[in-house]
Design a protein around this motif. Structure first.
Motif, PDB file in Angstrom:
ATOM      1  N   CYS A 281       1.297  24.589  42.412  1.00 49.83           N
ATOM      2  CA  CYS A 281       1.383  25.516  43.547  1.00 49.83           C
ATOM      3  C   CYS A 281       2.818  25.964  43.816  1.00 49.83           C
ATOM      4  O   CYS A 281       3.044  26.798  44.689  1.00 49.83           O
ATOM      5  CB  CYS A 281       0.840  24.824  44.794  1.00 49.83           C
ATOM      6  N   MET A 282       3.753  25.429  43.080  1.00 54.78           N
ATOM      7  CA  MET A 282       5.163  25.712  43.363  1.00 54.78           C
ATOM      8  C   MET A 282       5.720  26.742  42.381  1.00 54.78           C
ATOM      9  O   MET A 282       5.262  26.818  41.236  1.00 54.78           O
ATOM     10  CB  MET A 282       5.966  24.423  43.277  1.00 54.78           C
ATOM     11  N   PRO A 283       6.737  27.530  42.748  1.00 56.72           N
ATOM     12  CA  PRO A 283       7.325  27.531  44.083  1.00 56.72           C
ATOM     13  C   PRO A 283       6.479  28.338  45.060  1.00 56.72           C
ATOM     14  O   PRO A 283       5.925  29.363  44.696  1.00 56.72           O
ATOM     15  CB  PRO A 283       8.681  28.221  43.843  1.00 56.72           C
ATOM     16  N   CYS A 284       6.417  27.849  46.279  1.00 58.32           N
ATOM     17  CA  CYS A 284       5.776  28.621  47.347  1.00 58.32           C
ATOM     18  C   CYS A 284       6.710  29.788  47.654  1.00 58.32           C
ATOM     19  O   CYS A 284       7.918  29.602  47.817  1.00 58.32           O
ATOM     20  CB  CYS A 284       5.618  27.744  48.580  1.00 58.32           C
TER      21      CYS A 284
ATOM     22  N   TYR B 272       7.327  31.252  50.195  1.00 57.75           N
ATOM     23  CA  TYR B 272       7.992  31.133  51.499  1.00 57.75           C
ATOM     24  C   TYR B 272       8.776  29.827  51.611  1.00 57.75           C
ATOM     25  O   TYR B 272       9.182  29.421  52.692  1.00 57.75           O
ATOM     26  CB  TYR B 272       6.953  31.295  52.619  1.00 57.75           C
ATOM     27  N   GLY B 273       8.956  29.179  50.481  1.00 58.45           N
ATOM     28  CA  GLY B 273       9.862  28.031  50.436  1.00 58.45           C
ATOM     29  C   GLY B 273       9.281  26.712  50.902  1.00 58.45           C
ATOM     30  O   GLY B 273      10.009  25.718  51.024  1.00 58.45           O
ATOM     31  N   ILE B 274       7.976  26.661  51.159  1.00 53.14           N
ATOM     32  CA  ILE B 274       7.402  25.405  51.675  1.00 53.14           C
ATOM     33  C   ILE B 274       7.402  24.357  50.550  1.00 53.14           C
ATOM     34  O   ILE B 274       6.999  24.646  49.429  1.00 53.14           O
ATOM     35  CB  ILE B 274       5.940  25.618  52.147  1.00 53.14           C
ATOM     36  N   ASP B 275       7.838  23.155  50.875  1.00 56.13           N
ATOM     37  CA  ASP B 275       7.834  22.063  49.893  1.00 56.13           C
ATOM     38  C   ASP B 275       6.445  21.397  49.939  1.00 56.13           C
ATOM     39  O   ASP B 275       6.262  20.340  50.541  1.00 56.13           O
ATOM     40  CB  ASP B 275       8.940  21.060  50.241  1.00 56.13           C
ATOM     41  N   ILE B 276       5.476  22.037  49.306  1.00 61.02           N
ATOM     42  CA  ILE B 276       4.081  21.598  49.448  1.00 61.02           C
ATOM     43  C   ILE B 276       3.889  20.137  48.997  1.00 61.02           C
ATOM     44  O   ILE B 276       3.453  19.289  49.791  1.00 61.02           O
ATOM     45  CB  ILE B 276       3.124  22.557  48.692  1.00 61.02           C
ATOM     46  N   PRO B 277       4.236  19.788  47.730  1.00 60.53           N
ATOM     47  CA  PRO B 277       4.006  18.384  47.345  1.00 60.53           C
ATOM     48  C   PRO B 277       4.858  17.402  48.137  1.00 60.53           C
ATOM     49  O   PRO B 277       4.423  16.272  48.410  1.00 60.53           O
ATOM     50  CB  PRO B 277       4.347  18.350  45.849  1.00 60.53           C
ATOM     51  N   GLY B 278       6.052  17.811  48.514  1.00 60.00           N
ATOM     52  CA  GLY B 278       6.937  16.920  49.285  1.00 60.00           C
ATOM     53  C   GLY B 278       6.319  16.595  50.643  1.00 60.00           C
ATOM     54  O   GLY B 278       6.327  15.444  51.089  1.00 60.00           O
TER      55      GLY B 278
ATOM     56  N   ARG C 276      11.749  24.141  54.977  1.00 66.73           N
ATOM     57  CA  ARG C 276      10.678  23.889  54.005  1.00 66.73           C
ATOM     58  C   ARG C 276       9.501  23.133  54.621  1.00 66.73           C
ATOM     59  O   ARG C 276       8.605  22.689  53.941  1.00 66.73           O
ATOM     60  CB  ARG C 276      11.242  23.132  52.792  1.00 66.73           C
ATOM     61  N   GLN C 277       9.545  22.952  55.947  1.00 70.26           N
ATOM     62  CA  GLN C 277       8.502  22.157  56.606  1.00 70.26           C
ATOM     63  C   GLN C 277       7.212  22.967  56.826  1.00 70.26           C
ATOM     64  O   GLN C 277       7.206  24.205  56.710  1.00 70.26           O
ATOM     65  CB  GLN C 277       9.023  21.616  57.933  1.00 70.26           C
ATOM     66  N   ALA C 278       6.149  22.252  57.161  1.00 68.14           N
ATOM     67  CA  ALA C 278       4.809  22.840  57.236  1.00 68.14           C
ATOM     68  C   ALA C 278       4.709  24.004  58.218  1.00 68.14           C
ATOM     69  O   ALA C 278       3.943  24.944  58.000  1.00 68.14           O
ATOM     70  CB  ALA C 278       3.798  21.751  57.606  1.00 68.14           C
ATOM     71  N   ASP C 279       5.472  23.967  59.308  1.00 63.08           N
ATOM     72  CA  ASP C 279       5.346  25.034  60.304  1.00 63.08           C
ATOM     73  C   ASP C 279       5.861  26.383  59.799  1.00 63.08           C
ATOM     74  O   ASP C 279       5.638  27.410  60.433  1.00 63.08           O
ATOM     75  CB  ASP C 279       6.064  24.641  61.613  1.00 63.08           C
ATOM     76  N   LYS C 280       6.531  26.399  58.648  1.00 62.32           N
ATOM     77  CA  LYS C 280       7.030  27.678  58.103  1.00 62.32           C
ATOM     78  C   LYS C 280       5.980  28.342  57.205  1.00 62.32           C
ATOM     79  O   LYS C 280       6.194  29.443  56.702  1.00 62.32           O
ATOM     80  CB  LYS C 280       8.325  27.461  57.292  1.00 62.32           C
ATOM     81  N   CYS C 281       4.866  27.649  56.969  1.00 65.21           N
ATOM     82  CA  CYS C 281       3.783  28.235  56.155  1.00 65.21           C
ATOM     83  C   CYS C 281       3.178  29.412  56.910  1.00 65.21           C
ATOM     84  O   CYS C 281       2.825  29.286  58.083  1.00 65.21           O
ATOM     85  CB  CYS C 281       2.722  27.166  55.881  1.00 65.21           C
ATOM     86  N   ILE C 282       3.069  30.571  56.251  1.00 64.24           N
ATOM     87  CA  ILE C 282       2.508  31.737  56.944  1.00 64.24           C
ATOM     88  C   ILE C 282       1.042  31.961  56.545  1.00 64.24           C
ATOM     89  O   ILE C 282       0.469  33.008  56.802  1.00 64.24           O
ATOM     90  CB  ILE C 282       3.328  33.003  56.652  1.00 64.24           C
ATOM     91  N   ALA C 283       0.457  30.962  55.867  1.00 56.93           N
ATOM     92  CA  ALA C 283      -0.964  31.029  55.474  1.00 56.93           C
ATOM     93  C   ALA C 283      -1.268  32.239  54.589  1.00 56.93           C
ATOM     94  O   ALA C 283      -2.307  32.877  54.727  1.00 56.93           O
ATOM     95  CB  ALA C 283      -1.862  31.008  56.705  1.00 56.93           C
ATOM     96  N   CYS C 284      -0.359  32.547  53.686  1.00 59.11           N
ATOM     97  CA  CYS C 284      -0.594  33.695  52.784  1.00 59.11           C
ATOM     98  C   CYS C 284      -1.689  33.382  51.759  1.00 59.11           C
ATOM     99  O   CYS C 284      -2.214  34.268  51.118  1.00 59.11           O
ATOM    100  CB  CYS C 284       0.698  34.070  52.069  1.00 59.11           C
ATOM    101  N   LYS C 285      -1.986  32.114  51.571  1.00 57.28           N
ATOM    102  CA  LYS C 285      -3.076  31.619  50.699  1.00 57.28           C
ATOM    103  C   LYS C 285      -2.793  31.770  49.204  1.00 57.28           C
ATOM    104  O   LYS C 285      -3.689  31.570  48.392  1.00 57.28           O
ATOM    105  CB  LYS C 285      -4.408  32.290  51.049  1.00 57.28           C
ATOM    106  N   GLN C 286      -1.588  32.160  48.841  1.00 56.85           N
ATOM    107  CA  GLN C 286      -1.305  32.341  47.412  1.00 56.85           C
ATOM    108  C   GLN C 286      -1.423  31.039  46.631  1.00 56.85           C
ATOM    109  O   GLN C 286      -1.660  31.040  45.439  1.00 56.85           O
ATOM    110  CB  GLN C 286       0.105  32.920  47.235  1.00 56.85           C
ATOM    111  N   CYS C 287      -1.215  29.920  47.324  1.00 62.15           N
ATOM    112  CA  CYS C 287      -1.243  28.634  46.624  1.00 62.15           C
ATOM    113  C   CYS C 287      -2.666  28.123  46.363  1.00 62.15           C
ATOM    114  O   CYS C 287      -2.870  27.298  45.478  1.00 62.15           O
ATOM    115  CB  CYS C 287      -0.485  27.591  47.450  1.00 62.15           C
TER     116      CYS C 287
ATOM    117  N   PRO D 148      -3.110  25.785  53.064  1.00 62.81           N
ATOM    118  CA  PRO D 148      -2.661  26.309  54.368  1.00 62.81           C
ATOM    119  C   PRO D 148      -3.281  25.575  55.552  1.00 62.81           C
ATOM    120  O   PRO D 148      -2.620  25.376  56.567  1.00 62.81           O
ATOM    121  CB  PRO D 148      -3.106  27.782  54.346  1.00 62.81           C
ATOM    122  N   GLU D 149      -4.545  25.145  55.406  1.00 58.61           N
ATOM    123  CA  GLU D 149      -5.180  24.404  56.522  1.00 58.61           C
ATOM    124  C   GLU D 149      -4.480  23.073  56.754  1.00 58.61           C
ATOM    125  O   GLU D 149      -4.264  22.647  57.880  1.00 58.61           O
ATOM    126  CB  GLU D 149      -6.658  24.125  56.216  1.00 58.61           C
TER     127      GLU D 149
END
Ligand code: SF4
Ligand code: SF4
Length: 450
Positions: A361-364, A366-372, A414-425, A436-437
């Motif tokens: 899923c990386m890179p997001c 929007y910079g979210i560190d999903i696996p982290g 890179r924290q979860a609150d910066k996710c804009i739910a674009c769903k690309q991942c 995103p959920e």
């Protein structure tokens, strides 16, 4: 890094931070591993014989998606250290290496080709996979397959898979409409693929559809671990692409057809290596010397239709521990199965996110560190650092532990609150995690604790 800080890491905090943190503290280079020449388990590896062709395969296989890298760039394999790991794996009897087109940004195939070059071609089994997710045309498929042989510096693949099947529409498009499956079957006839199979992340309908095709499938790569085996797949799959088969259902279907299985994710993305304190206690009471990971490996290794169990080994300590587990395999007994069931129940009672840190899923964008973020969340869940309510007597301690660690582990941007739910991942995740959920849930959690 200052010497004083480095010493502090190595002593008090070093063990807790683990080798990854230590590596980055040392300038992002993995420390050079040492070889234990006196280990009496060397030479005792358990092998399974492929009933279809007599291949003698080490029960521990090397997953080539997690070689040590230089710095944070996961495509920059640290070739010097990785070569030492590959050599040591071979010295310990490992002879199955599993790579794929996308691993390490395309560099895994190149590296393992180089690393194995010094060994006779008939002394190891090389597996790779066709990148289904790229949805190539027939012509692109030909180009990709030939490029893979070239990257790996081989004339043929011993084991070759349709990679990460998870959508029936995608399977039909790539392998039927674009006729890539016809091409791969021709390559098998031509001797460039010795065994043809697929790796699977989809639902029952897809599994049965592909299995029923008029193709002599030689093997399959599926996820099996003791928790999913005992209790079935987790809620992550709810409502996604229909009913998801549990590991035992797939195992039985394949055993009926005498199709051997290669196991991936025996540790459930590392989660079974870091079992919850309760689960770890249950396992320890039965075999005090064995770490939780050994139980997980012994469980899948004890299934007779399993040809090899893959592990992506980044550090020498993991390689040595895993090789010892299979040198030789000590199969789980009936009474130990009950112990595993109790531990699995304890694991399931703690909600964790089944992220395997594969980084597809990386890179997001929007910079979210999903696996982290998922790794941090799971760590907190296991350490009881996620308070359920402000009335919880342990609330204040857990709240502080969660927030302090979160800000340290994941930088603010890179924290979860910066996710804009674009769903690309979402379509990129083979575990079908509703990313995103989960991000929204974790963002709300951290907000409520601040
Ligand atoms: S949904 Fe969130 S985590 Fe996924 S790609 Fe978009 S911003 Fe990144
Ligand atoms: S969220 Fe999914 S794709 Fe991303 S690292 Fe985890 S398992 Fe892999």
């Amino acid at each position: 890094m200052e010497r004083r800080k480095l010493l502090k890491l190595i002593t008090a905090g070093g063990a807790a931070l683990g080798l990854g943190a230590l590596a980055s503290a040392c300038g992002n280079k993995t420390p050079k591993p040492t070889i234990d020449l006196s280990d009496p388990t060397v030479g005792k590896m358990t092998y399974r014989t492929n009933p279809r062709n007599g291949d003698k395969i080490s029960l521990l296989g090397y997953g080539c998606m997690r070689f040590p890298t230089i710095g944070d760039d996961k495509s920059a394999i640290d070739e010097e250290i990785s070569q030492i790991l590959v050599d040591e794996a071979i010295r310990r009897g490992v002879n199955y290496f599993d790579t794929a087109w996308p691993y390490h940004g395309g560099n895994s195939e190149i590296f393992i080709g180089k690393a194995l070059k010094k060994y006779p071609r008939n002394s190891f089994y090389l597996a790779s996979k066709f990148p289904t997710m790229k949805e190539p045309t027939y012509e692109e498929g030909i180009e990709i397959f030939n490029k893979q042989l070239e990257k790996c510096q081989v004339e043929y693949f011993d084991y070759y898979m349709l990679h990460a099947l998870k959508s029936l529409d995608q399977f039909k498009k790539v392998y039927e409409e674009n006729r890539v499956l016809d091409y791969l079957i021709e390559q098998k006839k031509a001797g460039k693929i010795r065994n043809l199979g697929w790796s699977f992340h989809g639902d029952k309908e897809l599994f049965e559809y592909v299995l029923a095709k008029d193709v002599d499938w030689d093997f399959l790569l599926v996820q099996i671990n003791y928790v999913d085996w005992i209790f079935g797949p987790e809620r992550r799959f709810d409502g996604v692409n229909g009913e998801v088969p549990d590991a035992k259902w797939m195992y039985d279907k394949l055993a009926e057809r005498n199709i051997p299985i290669v196991v991936m994710e025996p540790l459930l993305g590392g989660q079974l290596a870091k079992a919850t304190p309760e689960a770890a206690g249950i396992l320890k009471a039965s075999r005090p010397e064995d770490p939780p990971a050994r139980w997980a490996f012994r469980f899948v290794g004890s299934l007779p239709n399993v040809l090899t169990v893959l592990s992506g080994m980044t550090y020498m300590e993991h390689l040595v521990e895993n090789a010892r587990t299979f040198s030789p395999l000590d199969p789980v007994t009936e009474s130990e199965k009950q112990v595993l069931e109790n531990a699995a129940r304890a694991m399931r009672e703690t909600h964790t996110i089944p992220c395997t840190a594969c980084r597809y899923c990386m890179p997001c964008p929007y910079g979210i560190d999903i696996p982290g973020i998922f790794s941090y969340y799971n760590k907190c869940a296991k350490e009881a650092n996620i308070p359920k309510s402000a009335k919880d007597p342990d609330y204040e301690r857990a709240r502080r532990a969660f927030l302090v660690g979160y800000d340290r582990a994941i930088s603010d941007l890179r924290q979860a609150d910066k996710c804009i739910a674009c769903k690309q991942c979402i379509p990129l995740c083979p575990q079908m995690i509703k990313i995103p959920e989960e991000m929204l849930r974790i963002a709300k959690l951290s907000e409520s604790l601040r």
